[in-house]
Motif scaffolding. Structure first.
Motif, short mmCIF file in Angstrom:
data_model
loop_
_atom_site.label_atom_id
_atom_site.label_comp_id
_atom_site.label_asym_id
_atom_site.label_seq_id
_atom_site.Cartn_x
_atom_site.Cartn_y
_atom_site.Cartn_z
N LYS A 1 47.78 35.80 51.06
CA LYS A 1 49.18 36.02 50.66
C LYS A 1 50.05 34.84 51.05
O LYS A 1 50.78 34.28 50.23
N VAL A 2 50.01 34.44 52.33
CA VAL A 2 50.85 33.34 52.82
C VAL A 2 50.02 32.42 53.70
O VAL A 2 49.34 32.89 54.63
N CYS A 3 50.07 31.13 53.42
CA CYS A 3 49.44 30.12 54.27
C CYS A 3 50.54 29.26 54.89
O CYS A 3 51.48 28.85 54.21
N VAL A 4 50.39 29.00 56.17
CA VAL A 4 51.40 28.25 56.92
C VAL A 4 50.75 27.00 57.51
O VAL A 4 49.71 27.09 58.18
N VAL A 5 51.35 25.86 57.26
CA VAL A 5 50.83 24.58 57.78
C VAL A 5 51.65 24.21 59.00
O VAL A 5 52.82 23.83 58.90
N GLY A 6 51.06 24.36 60.18
CA GLY A 6 51.74 24.05 61.42
C GLY A 6 51.95 25.29 62.26
O GLY A 6 52.41 26.32 61.76
N SER A 7 51.63 25.19 63.56
CA SER A 7 51.71 26.36 64.44
C SER A 7 52.77 26.19 65.52
O SER A 7 52.70 26.82 66.57
N GLY A 8 53.76 25.33 65.27
CA GLY A 8 54.87 25.21 66.20
C GLY A 8 55.78 26.41 66.10
O GLY A 8 55.43 27.44 65.53
N ILE A 9 57.00 26.28 66.62
CA ILE A 9 57.90 27.43 66.61
C ILE A 9 58.29 27.80 65.19
O ILE A 9 58.50 28.99 64.89
N GLY A 10 58.37 26.84 64.27
CA GLY A 10 58.70 27.16 62.89
C GLY A 10 57.61 27.98 62.22
O GLY A 10 57.87 29.03 61.61
N GLY A 11 56.36 27.52 62.31
CA GLY A 11 55.25 28.23 61.69
C GLY A 11 54.99 29.59 62.29
O GLY A 11 54.72 30.57 61.59
N ARG B 1 46.36 21.31 63.13
CA ARG B 1 45.44 20.17 63.21
C ARG B 1 45.00 19.87 64.64
O ARG B 1 43.99 19.22 64.85
N ARG B 2 45.77 20.33 65.62
CA ARG B 2 45.39 20.13 67.01
C ARG B 2 44.61 21.34 67.51
O ARG B 2 44.38 22.29 66.79
N GLY B 3 44.25 21.27 68.78
CA GLY B 3 43.44 22.36 69.34
C GLY B 3 44.25 23.42 70.05
O GLY B 3 43.68 24.32 70.68
N LYS B 4 45.59 23.33 69.96
CA LYS B 4 46.45 24.28 70.66
C LYS B 4 47.71 24.50 69.85
O LYS B 4 48.24 23.57 69.23
N VAL B 5 48.19 25.74 69.84
CA VAL B 5 49.41 26.04 69.11
C VAL B 5 50.62 25.50 69.87
O VAL B 5 50.53 25.16 71.05
N GLY B 6 51.75 25.44 69.16
CA GLY B 6 52.99 25.04 69.83
C GLY B 6 53.65 23.81 69.26
O GLY B 6 54.83 23.59 69.50
N SER C 1 58.10 30.23 81.90
CA SER C 1 57.22 29.84 82.99
C SER C 1 55.82 29.54 82.44
O SER C 1 55.24 30.36 81.73
N GLY C 2 55.32 28.34 82.75
CA GLY C 2 54.01 27.94 82.26
C GLY C 2 54.03 27.21 80.95
O GLY C 2 53.00 26.72 80.48
N GLY C 3 55.23 27.11 80.32
CA GLY C 3 55.33 26.32 79.09
C GLY C 3 55.93 27.10 77.93
O GLY C 3 55.55 28.25 77.67
N ASN C 4 56.87 26.47 77.22
CA ASN C 4 57.51 27.12 76.07
C ASN C 4 56.56 27.32 74.90
O ASN C 4 56.86 28.12 74.00
N TRP C 5 55.44 26.63 74.89
CA TRP C 5 54.45 26.80 73.81
C TRP C 5 53.98 28.24 73.72
O TRP C 5 53.49 28.69 72.66
N GLN C 6 54.13 29.00 74.83
CA GLN C 6 53.69 30.39 74.82
C GLN C 6 54.50 31.25 73.86
O GLN C 6 54.02 32.31 73.41
N LEU C 7 55.71 30.81 73.53
CA LEU C 7 56.47 31.51 72.49
C LEU C 7 55.71 31.49 71.18
O LEU C 7 55.54 32.52 70.52
N ALA C 8 55.25 30.30 70.78
CA ALA C 8 54.51 30.17 69.53
C ALA C 8 53.18 30.92 69.60
O ALA C 8 52.81 31.64 68.66
N SER D 1 64.75 25.69 64.58
CA SER D 1 63.52 25.92 63.83
C SER D 1 63.32 27.41 63.57
O SER D 1 62.90 27.82 62.48
N ALA D 2 63.62 28.24 64.57
CA ALA D 2 63.48 29.68 64.41
C ALA D 2 64.48 30.22 63.40
O ALA D 2 64.16 31.09 62.58
#
Length: 511
Positions: A32-42, A71-76, A278-285, A472-473
């Motif tokens: 249904k939906v494909c998203v390119v990028g796993s940062g806060i926008g994706g 494309r990387r090994g971690k989201v965010g 705590s531990g990094g904002n990447w955890q939001l994504a 971005s959000a």
């Protein structure tokens, strides 16, 4: 037996071909939906798609078939961390404003622990101050201004109580009423930005960034420089050239010739109450990806996106091909090589690279004309003058008086020769080159949100207004509502605002 007429044979063959084509189309597994990028926008757009369609009260079919490609090994995305000295620190988007309601909501939804921006990992047994309020403005040869040195543990209780007031009075003595005018300027921007959180029934769905900004009253700030806006607000040249320049150099790597809205957002980044996860904002994504139940493809970038009629074909770096009804690009197209067929066009835009250098060691006081390192402010900002090699130096953690972790921002790499002069001791050094945000220039031009007139969407078009976790959000939430409205033929809780202008006016760079 009578021979079959040739016309009937041709009709039969055509029918068989049609059946075969239909069967082949049905066999395609269309996401249904494909998203390119796993940062806060994706991650945000995935979350909002499910939130607005999968509730029991939703009158729209649930959008629960989502793939996210990273494309990387971690989201965010640009929300990333580094480890130095055995501790973890933010390397990208590091602070969140207390009025960033989407980020606050995400943290609560995901039960993430948060911390105030001035929290530090100072050893409680140490007498070294951890206050981030002690800052100095460096012109390349001297400190033109410093706030008061924070009280030590041996200071009297009276001085500790009086210190915040004395520090404020020092700032007022230096910059006068312009501080109040700056605060009023930033608050005015924030009040308009808060409109993006109003209820869905009264808030339109926008097809262009221009209309999104005009609706909130923020569009004018993208047409002029911050310097022009500050002059009209009655802010003194001293405050503009010193404190405000320091803030914009730290937050966006540019001076006050930055466009007005990006500059105002940058100034909001100096407000009190800033926080992080705590531990990094990447955890939001990461949490939003998991909560949306999306299928995540790590180490798999997208090389091409082709509209094949009825759906998009995405070809990945792993040689895989995916069919997607809707495709959302949630990564800046400026330095990412994705082939789009048929080609689309967006305004030419360059990214502002911020070189981040982490050092565990001790600054050399002689570089600043001082006798001991403890006389150097916790945050050193710099003026917009030639010959200053760094934008800022800040303390991230103090283990003791001679073992400190620093974070340096600069517009060019800092080589070992210079670091050898700047530091008297250096145990560890870590360098990152971030294509962090757009280079802002007024008047700003914006890429289309709908790139091809069909179902190819671009979240990062809003980033030409301002680049933060929250912007971005906000952009992602609008894109999610726009997708829902267009694929369902419904209003998605409010009418779609369509631009009366032709998209041809904005087309500059073919992709």
């Amino acid at each position: 037996m009578a021979p079959v007429p040739p016309t009937l044979l041709l009709l039969a063959a055509a029918g068989l071909c049609l059946l075969a084509a239909t069967a082949a189309a049905a066999a395609i597994d269309v996401t249904k939906v494909c998203v390119v990028g796993s940062g806060i926008g994706g991650s945000s757009v995935s979350h909002f798609l499910r939130q607005y369609t999968c509730a029991q009260s939703a009158a729209i079919p649930c959008v629960d078939d989502i793939r996210i490609f990273e494309r990387r090994g971690k989201v965010g995305g640009r929300m990333a961390t580094v480890t130095i000295g055995g501790d973890t620190f933010e390397a990208g988007a590091s602070i969140i404003h207390p009025k960033n309601l989407h980020a606050l909501g995400f943290a609560r939804l995901l039960h993430l622990d948060t911390k105030a921006d001035d929290d530090s990992g100072v050893d409680p047994k140490s007498n070294v101050s951890s206050s981030s309020s002690w800052f100095g403005i460096w012109d390349g040869s001297r400190f033109v201004f410093q706030t008061l040195t924070p009280p030590s543990s041996s200071s009297s209780a009276i001085y500790r109580k009086m210190y915040p007031l004395l520090d404020s009075l020092l700032l007022i003595w230096r910059y006068g009423l312009s501080l109040l005018r700056m605060n009023r300027f930033v608050k005015g921007m924030l009040q308009k930005f808060m409109l993006y959180y109003s209820d869905l029934e009264s808030r339109p769905v926008f097809e262009t960034v221009e209309d999104m900004l005009k609706w909130s009253g923020l569009y004018g700030l993208t047409r002029r420089t911050l310097q022009e806006e500050l002059a009209d607000a009655g802010i003194s040249s001293r405050l503009t050239s010193e404190l405000i320049t320091v803030i914009t150099r730290i937050n966006y790597g540019q001076d006050v010739t930055i466009s007005g809205l990006a500059g105002a957002v940058s100034l909001a980044g100096s407000d009190p109450g800033l926080w992080s996860v705590s531990g990094g904002n990447w955890q939001l994504a990461a949490g939003l990806v998991k909560h949306s139940n999306a299928t995540l493809h790590l180490y798999e970038g997208i090389n091409s996106i082709t509209n094949v009629g009825g759906h998009y074909e995405l070809n990945s770096s792993k040689g895989n091909s995916y069919a997607c009804e809707v495709t959302v690009i949630a990564t800046p197209l400026d330095e990412i090589n994705i082939t789009i067929v048929p080609p689309v066009s967006i305004p030419s835009r360059r990214l502002q690279h911020t070189y981040t250098t982490f050092v565990r060691g001790l600054l050399n006081p002689k570089y600043f004309g001082l006798n001991i390192a403890s006389e150097i402010p916790d945050l050193v900002g710099t003026l917009e003058l030639p010959g200053i090699p760094f934008s800022s130096i800040s303390i991230l953690k103090k283990y003791n008086e001679e073992d400190i972790i620093y974070k340096l921002f600069s517009r060019a790499p800092l080589d070992d020769d210079f670091l050898g002069i700047l530091f008297s001791k250096r145990k560890e050094t870590l360098r990152i080159n971030w294509p962090a945000y757009p280079h802002y220039e007024a008047p700003e031009l914006f890429a289309p949100i709908i790139l091809d007139g069909a179902h190819l969407y671009y979240i990062n078009s809003f980033e030409s207004a301002a680049s933060t976790i929250e912007t971005s959000a906000v952009s992602a939430e609008n894109v999610a509502r726009l997708i829902i409205a267009r694929i369902s033929g419904q209003s998605s809780f409010a009418p779609i605002i369509r631009s009366p202008h032709s998209t041809e006016e904005l087309l500059h760079t073919d992709l």
